[in-house]
Design a protein around this motif. Sequence first.
Motif, PDB file in Angstrom:
ATOM      1  N   GLN A 176      -9.823  -1.825  -9.160  1.00 29.38           N
ATOM      2  CA  GLN A 176      -8.431  -1.387  -9.153  1.00 29.38           C
ATOM      3  C   GLN A 176      -7.472  -2.547  -9.425  1.00 29.38           C
ATOM      4  O   GLN A 176      -6.411  -2.355 -10.026  1.00 29.38           O
TER       5      GLN A 176
ATOM      6  N   ARG B 294       2.898   2.966  -8.064  1.00 31.39           N
ATOM      7  CA  ARG B 294       2.433   2.235  -9.235  1.00 31.39           C
ATOM      8  C   ARG B 294       3.343   2.498 -10.426  1.00 31.39           C
ATOM      9  O   ARG B 294       3.730   3.637 -10.693  1.00 31.39           O
TER      10      ARG B 294
ATOM     11  N   SER C 111       0.810  -1.215   0.000  1.00 33.16           N
ATOM     12  CA  SER C 111       0.000   0.000   0.000  1.00 33.16           C
ATOM     13  C   SER C 111       0.846   1.268   0.000  1.00 33.16           C
ATOM     14  O   SER C 111       0.329   2.348  -0.315  1.00 33.16           O
TER      15      SER C 111
ATOM     16  N   ASN D 253      -1.135   6.904  -2.268  1.00 37.16           N
ATOM     17  CA  ASN D 253      -2.282   5.989  -2.328  1.00 37.16           C
ATOM     18  C   ASN D 253      -3.311   6.320  -1.251  1.00 37.16           C
ATOM     19  O   ASN D 253      -4.521   6.270  -1.498  1.00 37.16           O
TER      20      ASN D 253
ATOM     21  N   ASN E 133      -4.007  -1.031 -10.628  1.00 41.77           N
ATOM     22  CA  ASN E 133      -3.357  -0.166  -9.640  1.00 41.77           C
ATOM     23  C   ASN E 133      -3.309  -0.922  -8.315  1.00 41.77           C
ATOM     24  O   ASN E 133      -4.104  -0.696  -7.407  1.00 41.77           O
TER      25      ASN E 133
ATOM     26  N   PHE F  87      -2.863   1.083  -4.852  1.00 37.97           N
ATOM     27  CA  PHE F  87      -4.075   1.768  -4.401  1.00 37.97           C
ATOM     28  C   PHE F  87      -5.106   0.760  -3.903  1.00 37.97           C
ATOM     29  O   PHE F  87      -5.791   1.009  -2.906  1.00 37.97           O
TER      30      PHE F  87
END
Length: 289
Positions: free
Chosen positions: A248, A43, A39, A57, A254, A257
């Motif tokens: 996501q 990305r 987390s 994020n 992603n 995120f």
Amino acid sequence: MKRAKRGAFREKRWILALPMYGFTIVFVACPLIYLFVLSFQTRADIWGVIPEATLENYRDILEPVYIKTFVTSIQMALLVTGCVILAGYPFGYFMAKLPPRWKKNVMMLVMIPFWISALIRMYGWIIIFRANGILDRVLMALHLIDKPLKLLYTYPAVVVGMVYVLLPFMIYSVYSSAEKMDWTLVEAARDLGASKVQAFWTVTFRLTLPGLLSGIILTFIPSMGLFFVADILGGNKILLIGNLIQEQLMKSRNWPFAAALSVVLLILTSAFLWLYQTVTRVRDLEGLL
């Protein structure tokens, strides 16, 4: 001699517990640590992640569109939990009072849906809710409506689907408490002059409250992440936090995120579990006093 035997028993017990500890570390602790670390990653432009620490994020979660998704998910969870309580508590309570033969039959009827995939059951609700489906035909045959309701891909359809999936958890939680209850206490309350309503609130409800609270936890927490119900019965109109995480992961790719969203959801569910433990602890202390 006794101390030696106790020491040998403790060593054997520790060895027997090793598989459980190993399973917990490998399949619970390690994935959670990986999720937390992911987390905070960045990305990549095309694929994967870049090992660069960032708080971006978590900042993105504060955007209004994502805050709205969390609020919608909590509202949905509260509504579903309320509906499950209204339907599941009386069902579990009266199921515990049935004769043994009928009790087994009713328990089997409640358990049968678990033998079928939840996805297949959700597609069954599509047949019921679609325009000119089973529900529309029955209501029009009874002259209750003049045209199809078109409930499919609406908010009520998602609520019904979630209640249907989570209702057995509430039923069995309440049933387990009511089954162990000493019914002579209710009779004693009635003999002392309490009405049926007073006896229920002062005796029955208090004794079945642990089952009710367990059912609330087993209903509220999963309802925030049941993305497949919102996907199938809500289409793209109902977006919950579970659907956002799936989007996501599968579409936007992603992963950092999605991991941040999962961490926030984990924190929320942990907070509700802490609240549940606090309420039960206070209740136990009141019972001792």
